[in-house]
Design a protein around this motif. Structure first.
Motif, PDB file in Angstrom:
ATOM      1  N   UNK A 260       0.896  -1.233   0.011  1.00 13.77           N
ATOM      2  CA  UNK A 260      -0.058  -0.210  -0.033  1.00 13.77           C
ATOM      3  C   UNK A 260       0.823   1.237  -0.119  1.00 13.77           C
ATOM      4  N   UNK A 261       1.945   1.205   0.914  1.00 13.56           N
ATOM      5  CA  UNK A 261       2.694   2.429   1.066  1.00 13.56           C
ATOM      6  C   UNK A 261       3.263   2.487  -0.616  1.00 13.56           C
ATOM      7  N   UNK A 262       3.985   1.509  -1.022  1.00  7.93           N
ATOM      8  CA  UNK A 262       4.620   1.633  -2.223  1.00  7.93           C
ATOM      9  C   UNK A 262       3.746   2.073  -3.527  1.00  7.93           C
ATOM     10  N   UNK A 263       2.442   1.554  -3.498  1.00 10.31           N
ATOM     11  CA  UNK A 263       1.468   2.248  -4.569  1.00 10.31           C
ATOM     12  C   UNK A 263       1.241   3.610  -4.425  1.00 10.31           C
ATOM     13  N   UNK A 264       0.915   3.947  -3.035  1.00  7.96           N
ATOM     14  CA  UNK A 264       0.641   5.421  -3.042  1.00  7.96           C
ATOM     15  C   UNK A 264       1.847   6.442  -3.275  1.00  7.96           C
ATOM     16  N   UNK A 265       3.027   5.937  -2.924  1.00  2.00           N
ATOM     17  CA  UNK A 265       4.387   6.528  -3.137  1.00  2.00           C
ATOM     18  C   UNK A 265       4.166   6.809  -4.721  1.00  2.00           C
ATOM     19  N   UNK A 266       4.136   5.853  -5.546  1.00  2.00           N
ATOM     20  CA  UNK A 266       4.160   5.743  -6.808  1.00  2.00           C
ATOM     21  C   UNK A 266       3.410   6.645  -7.471  1.00  2.00           C
ATOM     22  N   UNK A 267       1.997   6.596  -6.826  1.00  5.42           N
ATOM     23  CA  UNK A 267       0.869   7.199  -7.696  1.00  5.42           C
ATOM     24  C   UNK A 267       0.576   8.449  -7.150  1.00  5.42           C
ATOM     25  N   UNK A 268       1.377   9.049  -5.985  1.00  2.35           N
ATOM     26  CA  UNK A 268       1.059  10.255  -5.342  1.00  2.35           C
ATOM     27  C   UNK A 268      -0.366  10.294  -4.580  1.00  2.35           C
ATOM     28  N   UNK A 269      -0.878   9.013  -4.184  1.00  2.14           N
ATOM     29  CA  UNK A 269      -2.107   9.207  -3.524  1.00  2.14           C
ATOM     30  C   UNK A 269      -2.189   9.691  -2.203  1.00  2.14           C
ATOM     31  N   UNK A 270      -3.220  10.197  -1.702  1.00  2.00           N
ATOM     32  CA  UNK A 270      -3.253  10.585  -0.273  1.00  2.00           C
ATOM     33  C   UNK A 270      -4.398  10.261   0.406  1.00  2.00           C
ATOM     34  N   UNK A 271      -4.509   9.574   1.588  1.00  3.87           N
ATOM     35  CA  UNK A 271      -5.835   9.466   2.575  1.00  3.87           C
ATOM     36  C   UNK A 271      -5.339   9.730   3.730  1.00  3.87           C
ATOM     37  N   UNK A 272      -6.301  10.301   4.590  1.00  8.67           N
ATOM     38  CA  UNK A 272      -5.971  10.669   5.956  1.00  8.67           C
ATOM     39  C   UNK A 272      -6.265   9.697   6.713  1.00  8.67           C
ATOM     40  N   UNK A 273      -5.172   8.823   6.884  1.00  8.54           N
ATOM     41  CA  UNK A 273      -5.329   7.352   7.626  1.00  8.54           C
ATOM     42  C   UNK A 273      -3.941   6.977   8.111  1.00  8.54           C
ATOM     43  N   UNK A 274      -3.877   5.886   8.870  1.00 10.81           N
ATOM     44  CA  UNK A 274      -2.705   5.331   9.433  1.00 10.81           C
ATOM     45  C   UNK A 274      -1.381   5.173   8.485  1.00 10.81           C
ATOM     46  N   UNK A 275      -1.939   4.674   7.212  1.00 10.96           N
ATOM     47  CA  UNK A 275      -0.820   4.167   6.195  1.00 10.96           C
ATOM     48  C   UNK A 275      -0.175   5.795   5.816  1.00 10.96           C
ATOM     49  N   UNK A 276      -0.800   6.786   5.825  1.00 10.40           N
ATOM     50  CA  UNK A 276      -0.383   8.189   5.659  1.00 10.40           C
ATOM     51  C   UNK A 276       0.724   8.362   6.495  1.00 10.40           C
TER      52      UNK A 276
END
Length: 530
Positions: A260-276
């Motif tokens: 999840x971290x890798x995917x968000x990093x590559x795509x520049x995704x943001x969600x206000x959650x623990x992963x962020x």
């Protein structure tokens, strides 16, 4: 030859006996009222052998020596102090926290990398740094950002049940509430914490739900033996590669979080959650660790958050340490919150007057929305909702007991006895006993929501009401747990009336298991409102 053999056996047995009973006079020498230990098990026999529920055990310990503020007991062969006075508890767990800042660790990262690295098991500066790292994820402002996701899950659950009830023809549906709420809390955590949209009512075989169910198998006798071995003989447990967490569950969470971290990093995704939050940690960014957590302005059930000092965390965390925090958050949400909800709905079912009063508040709040969606701030204004959940947490605390570890010698003196609590000794805190003591609660074995009304809640001794713990080491996710509980009760009561069915057990009886589990499940009927 025979004489020498029997002499050697006798010598070994005597050595074992002396080792096991070495501390039996620990409290006697210090003039402290204490319970007499049994061989090897100390005073833990009824709990370890499952002769009592955790709640019966905590209450038994609490009721010993009622005139004493602190007494001695034996956790197997380890001398342990049992606290039974609210003011003393506040003194040790809050004011003198620096002496008692750690929990007892029954497993560490060398035995179980997932559970052992979780926030609840960390100690000292490592715990302080991780707590400061995670705290920004649980402030009131973050709850407002995540609430829409939580409300969506609650609304979807209610809609699914409405559809099922309508298809029955009779407009009702029988439910085992623990299972029902496990699916709901699974969906909430998956969405609001990890960014995965799942529907466990439509797809009960999704990976998140199966992982939660798999982990909860620690309630089996075999899991109990594993737990005992890790506690008594941790080196043997490491040698035999015995883990508290199932390897498949560990691998699932690790790959899910890191992927999840890798995917968000590559795509520049943001969600206000623990992963962020964890992404910022990996990037070396600040998570606003200097932000002071909000206090108990939103309702009595919300435990006042405690700060651990303003600091910017610069520690480098490993992947296992980061994944472990997601795991413990998921576990607490999956099981503890669903347990609270199931026992709350039981009480609303058997106390029809309380249910009706709460429904009236729900209906009034719904009408005030004028067609708009429920918001976090509106939910926090529902005082009777808060009173109902507060009383459920008092009557059925998710944890019957908790503990603290003395990390620095502490001189105790209450005017009657004085002694030194030595570094390495444990404090046993019987939450259930405090919650059911008639000195602090009138008719404590009656479910009475009026205790937490505006007129009465100022009389409550906060040291005798600790469902989420007390002091800086309290439950970091309490605000989130309360939010998801209130949201789903709102939507369920808006659409259904809770009624007993043929399988409803009145009164509820508990299994003699390590955690809060009802003997025959929590069964009720949801009757669709016209």
């Amino acid at each position: 030859m025979g004489f020498l053999l029997w002499s050697a056996i006798a010598l070994v047995l005597y050595a074992i006996y002396k080792f096991v009973t070495l501390n039996n006079d620990y409290f006697q020498k210090r003039g402290i009222a204490h319970m007499k230990p049994t061989f090897f098990l100390g005073n833990m026999g009824p709990f370890l052998l499952r002769l009592q529920t955790p709640y019966e055990f905590a209450n038994t310990m609490y009721r010993m020596f009622p005139r004493q503020k602190i007494i001695g007991m034996f956790d197997m062969r380890k001398p342990t102090y049992c606290l039974r006075d609210p003011e003393l508890l506040k003194q040790l767990a809050v004011k003198d926290f620096e002496h008692f800042e750690d929990h007892r660790s029954f497993v560490d990262e060398t035995v179980d990398a997932m559970f052992g690295n979780s926030l609840i098991m960390l100690k000292g500066s490592k715990w302080r740094d991780m707590r400061a790292t995670l705290s920004p994820a649980f402030t009131g402002s973050k709850m407002r950002q995540m609430f829409e996701l939580v409300a969506e899950c609650a609304d979807e659950m209610s809609a699914t049940l409405k559809k099922k009830a309508s298809s029955n023809g009779g407009g009702n549906v029988d439910c085992e509430m623990k299972e029902l709420f496990s699916k709901y809390t699974n969906d909430v955590i998956s969405s609001a914490a990890f960014g995965y949209k799942v529907n466990s009512f439509e797809d009960p075989n999704n990976d998140f739900y199966l992982a939660g169910k798999k982990f909860m198998e620690f309630n089996t006798p075999l899991a109990g033996l594993k737990f005992l071995l890790m506690q008594v003989l941790p080196r043997v447990a490491r040698l035999l590669d015995i883990n508290f967490t199932d390897s498949k569950v560990m691998n699932f969470f690790r790959s899910m979080v890191l992927g999840n971290i890798e995917t968000r990093t590559k795509k520049g995704l943001f969600r206000p959650d623990m992963i962020n939050i964890l992404m910022n940690v990996k990037r070396g960014k600040s998570n606003d660790s200097n932000t002071v957590e909000e206090t108990n302005a939103e309702g009595f059930a919300t435990v006042q958050e405690s700060t651990i000092g303003n600091k910017v965390v610069k520690r480098v965390w490993t992947d296992d340490e980061l994944v472990a925090q997601c795991f413990i958050f998921f576990l607490a949400g999956f099981d503890t919150s669903s347990t609270l909800l199931s026992f709350l709905t039981h009480e609303l079912t058997v106390n029809a007057d309380i249910q009706q009063k709460l429904y009236d508040e729900v209906q009034q709040t719904f009408e005030s929305l004028n067609g708009e969606r429920l918001t976090y701030d509106v939910l926090q204004k529902m005082k009777y909702m808060d009173a109902c959940i507060s009383e459920a947490l008092r009557y059925w605390p998710p944890a019957a007991m908790t503990d603290r570890l003395c990390v620095k010698d502490y001189n105790y003196d209450d005017g009657l006895v004085d002694f030194k609590i030595e570094k390495g000794k444990f404090l046993f805190i019987p939450i259930y006993g405090l919650h059911h003591d008639e000195r602090y609660w009138k008719n404590p074995d009656v479910f009475d929501t009026e205790r937490f009304s505006d007129e009465n809640k100022h009389t409550i001794n906060t040291g005798a009401y600790i469902p989420f713990g007390l002091g800086p080491r309290n439950c970091i996710g309490s605000r989130f747990a309360l939010m998801e509980a209130k949201a789903v009760i709102f939507y369920l009561l808006l659409n259904f009336k809770f009624e007993p069915n043929d399988q409803t057990q009145i009164p509820l009886k508990l299994k003699k298991a390590p955690f809060l589990i009802s003997e025959k499940g929590v069964n009720i009927q949801l009757k669709l409102r016209k």
